[in-house]
Design a protein around this motif. Structure first.
Motif, PDB file in Angstrom:
ATOM      1  N   LYS A 182      31.752  28.701  41.821  1.00  0.00           N
ATOM      2  CA  LYS A 182      30.630  29.624  42.088  1.00  0.00           C
ATOM      3  C   LYS A 182      30.904  30.445  43.359  1.00  0.00           C
ATOM      4  O   LYS A 182      30.663  31.653  43.382  1.00  0.00           O
ATOM      5  N   ILE A 183      31.436  29.791  44.382  1.00  0.00           N
ATOM      6  CA  ILE A 183      31.735  30.503  45.631  1.00  0.00           C
ATOM      7  C   ILE A 183      32.764  31.605  45.352  1.00  0.00           C
ATOM      8  O   ILE A 183      32.645  32.728  45.824  1.00  0.00           O
ATOM      9  N   ILE A 184      33.775  31.258  44.541  1.00  0.00           N
ATOM     10  CA  ILE A 184      34.822  32.241  44.214  1.00  0.00           C
ATOM     11  C   ILE A 184      34.199  33.405  43.431  1.00  0.00           C
ATOM     12  O   ILE A 184      34.390  34.581  43.750  1.00  0.00           O
ATOM     13  N   GLU A 185      33.413  33.037  42.432  1.00  0.00           N
ATOM     14  CA  GLU A 185      32.791  34.047  41.578  1.00  0.00           C
ATOM     15  C   GLU A 185      31.945  35.016  42.423  1.00  0.00           C
ATOM     16  O   GLU A 185      32.011  36.229  42.247  1.00  0.00           O
ATOM     17  N   ASP A 186      31.160  34.462  43.360  1.00  0.00           N
ATOM     18  CA  ASP A 186      30.283  35.299  44.178  1.00  0.00           C
ATOM     19  C   ASP A 186      31.042  36.148  45.181  1.00  0.00           C
ATOM     20  O   ASP A 186      30.507  37.119  45.696  1.00  0.00           O
ATOM     21  N   SER A 187      32.301  35.752  45.481  1.00  0.00           N
ATOM     22  CA  SER A 187      33.005  36.469  46.552  1.00  0.00           C
ATOM     23  C   SER A 187      33.873  37.626  46.048  1.00  0.00           C
ATOM     24  O   SER A 187      34.302  38.450  46.829  1.00  0.00           O
ATOM     25  N   VAL A 188      34.146  37.676  44.744  1.00  0.00           N
ATOM     26  CA  VAL A 188      35.009  38.764  44.242  1.00  0.00           C
ATOM     27  C   VAL A 188      34.158  39.967  43.826  1.00  0.00           C
ATOM     28  O   VAL A 188      32.963  39.815  43.539  1.00  0.00           O
ATOM     29  N   PRO A 189      34.752  41.156  43.784  1.00  0.00           N
ATOM     30  CA  PRO A 189      33.972  42.333  43.386  1.00  0.00           C
ATOM     31  C   PRO A 189      33.433  42.172  41.956  1.00  0.00           C
ATOM     32  O   PRO A 189      34.060  41.494  41.134  1.00  0.00           O
ATOM     33  N   ALA A 190      32.289  42.807  41.707  1.00  0.00           N
ATOM     34  CA  ALA A 190      31.612  42.668  40.405  1.00  0.00           C
ATOM     35  C   ALA A 190      32.557  42.950  39.241  1.00  0.00           C
ATOM     36  O   ALA A 190      32.526  42.265  38.218  1.00  0.00           O
ATOM     37  N   LYS A 191      33.443  43.919  39.424  1.00  0.00           N
ATOM     38  CA  LYS A 191      34.366  44.306  38.352  1.00  0.00           C
ATOM     39  C   LYS A 191      35.272  43.119  37.967  1.00  0.00           C
ATOM     40  O   LYS A 191      35.517  42.879  36.783  1.00  0.00           O
ATOM     41  N   ALA A 192      35.718  42.376  38.975  1.00  0.00           N
ATOM     42  CA  ALA A 192      36.619  41.238  38.717  1.00  0.00           C
ATOM     43  C   ALA A 192      35.883  40.113  37.994  1.00  0.00           C
ATOM     44  O   ALA A 192      36.488  39.292  37.312  1.00  0.00           O
ATOM     45  N   ARG A 193      34.558  40.094  38.142  1.00  0.00           N
ATOM     46  CA  ARG A 193      33.761  39.050  37.464  1.00  0.00           C
ATOM     47  C   ARG A 193      33.653  39.302  35.965  1.00  0.00           C
ATOM     48  O   ARG A 193      33.364  38.406  35.200  1.00  0.00           O
ATOM     49  N   ARG A 194      33.878  40.554  35.589  1.00  0.00           N
ATOM     50  CA  ARG A 194      33.738  40.886  34.163  1.00  0.00           C
ATOM     51  C   ARG A 194      35.091  40.892  33.444  1.00  0.00           C
ATOM     52  O   ARG A 194      35.175  41.300  32.306  1.00  0.00           O
ATOM     53  N   GLY A 195      36.138  40.437  34.127  1.00  0.00           N
ATOM     54  CA  GLY A 195      37.490  40.488  33.545  1.00  0.00           C
ATOM     55  C   GLY A 195      37.669  39.517  32.378  1.00  0.00           C
ATOM     56  O   GLY A 195      36.756  38.768  32.022  1.00  0.00           O
ATOM     57  N   ARG A 196      38.883  39.531  31.830  1.00  0.00           N
ATOM     58  CA  ARG A 196      39.199  38.708  30.654  1.00  0.00           C
ATOM     59  C   ARG A 196      39.218  37.214  31.016  1.00  0.00           C
ATOM     60  O   ARG A 196      38.841  36.371  30.226  1.00  0.00           O
ATOM     61  N   ILE A 197      39.690  36.926  32.227  1.00  0.00           N
ATOM     62  CA  ILE A 197      39.741  35.521  32.618  1.00  0.00           C
ATOM     63  C   ILE A 197      38.689  35.231  33.687  1.00  0.00           C
ATOM     64  O   ILE A 197      38.261  36.130  34.414  1.00  0.00           O
ATOM     65  N   HIS A 198      38.283  33.983  33.774  1.00  0.00           N
ATOM     66  CA  HIS A 198      37.277  33.576  34.763  1.00  0.00           C
ATOM     67  C   HIS A 198      37.832  33.880  36.162  1.00  0.00           C
ATOM     68  O   HIS A 198      39.011  33.636  36.432  1.00  0.00           O
ATOM     69  N   PRO A 199      36.983  34.436  37.058  1.00  0.00           N
ATOM     70  CA  PRO A 199      37.503  34.818  38.382  1.00  0.00           C
ATOM     71  C   PRO A 199      38.076  33.654  39.195  1.00  0.00           C
ATOM     72  O   PRO A 199      38.822  33.872  40.153  1.00  0.00           O
ATOM     73  N   ALA A 200      37.757  32.410  38.803  1.00  0.00           N
ATOM     74  CA  ALA A 200      38.288  31.270  39.580  1.00  0.00           C
ATOM     75  C   ALA A 200      39.640  30.782  39.056  1.00  0.00           C
ATOM     76  O   ALA A 200      40.276  29.929  39.670  1.00  0.00           O
ATOM     77  N   THR A 201      40.090  31.337  37.933  1.00  0.00           N
ATOM     78  CA  THR A 201      41.303  30.822  37.280  1.00  0.00           C
ATOM     79  C   THR A 201      42.504  30.751  38.218  1.00  0.00           C
ATOM     80  O   THR A 201      43.169  29.711  38.343  1.00  0.00           O
ATOM     81  N   ARG A 202      42.784  31.849  38.893  1.00  0.00           N
ATOM     82  CA  ARG A 202      44.000  31.913  39.727  1.00  0.00           C
ATOM     83  C   ARG A 202      43.920  31.013  40.948  1.00  0.00           C
ATOM     84  O   ARG A 202      44.902  30.393  41.340  1.00  0.00           O
ATOM     85  N   VAL A 203      42.719  30.941  41.535  1.00  0.00           N
ATOM     86  CA  VAL A 203      42.574  30.087  42.721  1.00  0.00           C
ATOM     87  C   VAL A 203      42.689  28.611  42.318  1.00  0.00           C
ATOM     88  O   VAL A 203      43.346  27.812  42.996  1.00  0.00           O
ATOM     89  N   PHE A 204      42.104  28.251  41.187  1.00  0.00           N
ATOM     90  CA  PHE A 204      42.240  26.866  40.724  1.00  0.00           C
ATOM     91  C   PHE A 204      43.709  26.540  40.441  1.00  0.00           C
ATOM     92  O   PHE A 204      44.198  25.471  40.786  1.00  0.00           O
ATOM     93  N   GLN A 205      44.402  27.480  39.818  1.00  0.00           N
ATOM     94  CA  GLN A 205      45.833  27.258  39.557  1.00  0.00           C
ATOM     95  C   GLN A 205      46.585  27.069  40.881  1.00  0.00           C
ATOM     96  O   GLN A 205      47.412  26.160  41.026  1.00  0.00           O
ATOM     97  N   ALA A 206      46.260  27.911  41.859  1.00  0.00           N
ATOM     98  CA  ALA A 206      46.958  27.849  43.148  1.00  0.00           C
ATOM     99  C   ALA A 206      46.722  26.507  43.841  1.00  0.00           C
ATOM    100  O   ALA A 206      47.661  25.884  44.349  1.00  0.00           O
TER     101      ALA A 206
END
Ligand code: SAM
Length: 310
Positions: A182-206
């Motif tokens: 949720k913190i990740i989702e709230d911190s990225v620009p709105a456009k990135a929240r509507r992308g194909r993958i969940h906005p937390a995907t890359r940070v979780f992978q990292a």
């Protein structure tokens, strides 16, 4: 949910040889590849390795019907030498490394890999390891977090996500994958929240890569695995993201030219043969049908090489 093995036909076609063979499945996971190999080739004895004890125990039940053809070890493949020495095996015919996490990891919220189902921030494949996602998220500096997100997640918004995490953890320790997502989702620009993958995907992978030290030792592990192959033996490596695939590609390519020239020579003059020849010039990806049946397979890339006489 069961873990569906990827690129099984491609793996089988590389294993395919008549007669007795020793196959090392260095990431046995749910045992899907192992079972397919054991069913397809009667002459195969298989040594299965996984750093996750739960996976080893699950495979022991699944592969019980193959009796003495199977032996299993709870170890990291970085320690393959110890495993093979312990089993009295000098060289293998095939070594398979199917990297990353299994569906068992992702589907069990208690393991802390999932941002879809909240659980404790864990992400350790080997639960006896000391470093957890909780340690990273709650104690690394903003700069260290941003570096991890950039390096291992290739995350565009690494710095602003790191800033949001450090600000939020000052209010309350971040204890669950759900809150982190949720913190990740709230911190990225709105456009990135509507992308194909969940906005937390890359940070979780990292974070997962950092917790399990997945990249740092990979090239060395591939190199060591190749040195445990018979002449004509094959190494098969399946990766699931571009960073991992780059390491695999470079490690195998480096093994094709085993230059022994003094380091200060500007060009190679020794012409020494490499340790391997590539069996895949380009990485092999799943076809449309496989991706349709198993969406998780979409990012899989298989590379393989054959050990040369040295
Ligand atoms: C993608 S799954 C393998 C799935 C397996 N091929 C199957 O068909 O079920 C990857 C597995 O590798 C294990 N693993 C990851 N890194 C490892 C390492 N360095 N050493 C040993 N096992 C590792 C994970 O615990 C996980 O169970």
């Amino acid at each position: 949910m069961e873990h569906v093995p990827v690129l099984v036909d491609e793996v089988l076609s590389i294993v395919s040889r008549p007669g007795r063979q020793i196959v090392v499945d260095a990431t046995i996971g749910g045992g899907g590849h192992a079972e397919a190999i054991l069913n397809a080739f009667e002459g195969v004895s298989l040594i299965g390795i996984d750093r996750d004890l739960t996976a080893v125990r699950r495979c022991a039940r699944r592969l019980e019907i193959f009796g003495e053809r199977v032996s299993l070890d709870n170890a990291a493949f970085e320690n393959m030498d110890e495993v093979l020495d312990g089993r009295g095996v000098d060289l293998a015919d095939v070594i398979l490394m199917d990297l990353g996490v299994s569906s068992f990891h992702l589907d069990d919220p208690e393991r802390g890999f999932s941002f879809q189902r909240s659980g404790p921030l864990d992400m350790r494949m080997d639960r006896s390891g000391e470093l957890t996602a909780d340690n990273i998220v709650n104690s690394y500096s903003e700069k260290e977090l941003a570096l991890i997100f950039k390096k291992y997640g290739e995350e565009r918004f690494a710095r602003r996500i790191a800033r949001a995490i450090t600000a939020q953890r000052e209010k309350n320790r971040i204890e669950t994958t759900g809150r982190l997502a949720k913190i990740i989702e709230d911190s990225v620009p709105a456009k990135a929240r509507r992308g194909r993958i969940h906005p937390a995907t890359r940070v979780f992978q990292a974070i997962r890569i950092a917790v399990n030290n997945e990249i740092e030792n990979l090239a060395m592990a591939i190199d060591r695995a190749v040195s445990r192959l018979k002449a004509g033996g094959r190494i098969i490596v399946i990766s699931f993201h571009s960073l991992e695939d780059r390491v695999v590609k470079t490690a195998l390519r480096d093994l094709t030219r085993h230059c022994v020239c003094p380091k200060d020579l500007p060009v190679c003059v020794c012409g020494a043969p490499g340790k391997v020849e590539l069996l895949t010039r380009k990485p092999v990806s799943p076809g449309a049908t496989e991706i349709l049946n198993n969406p998780r397979s979409r990012s899989a890339r298989l590379r393989a090489a054959r050990r040369l006489e040295t």
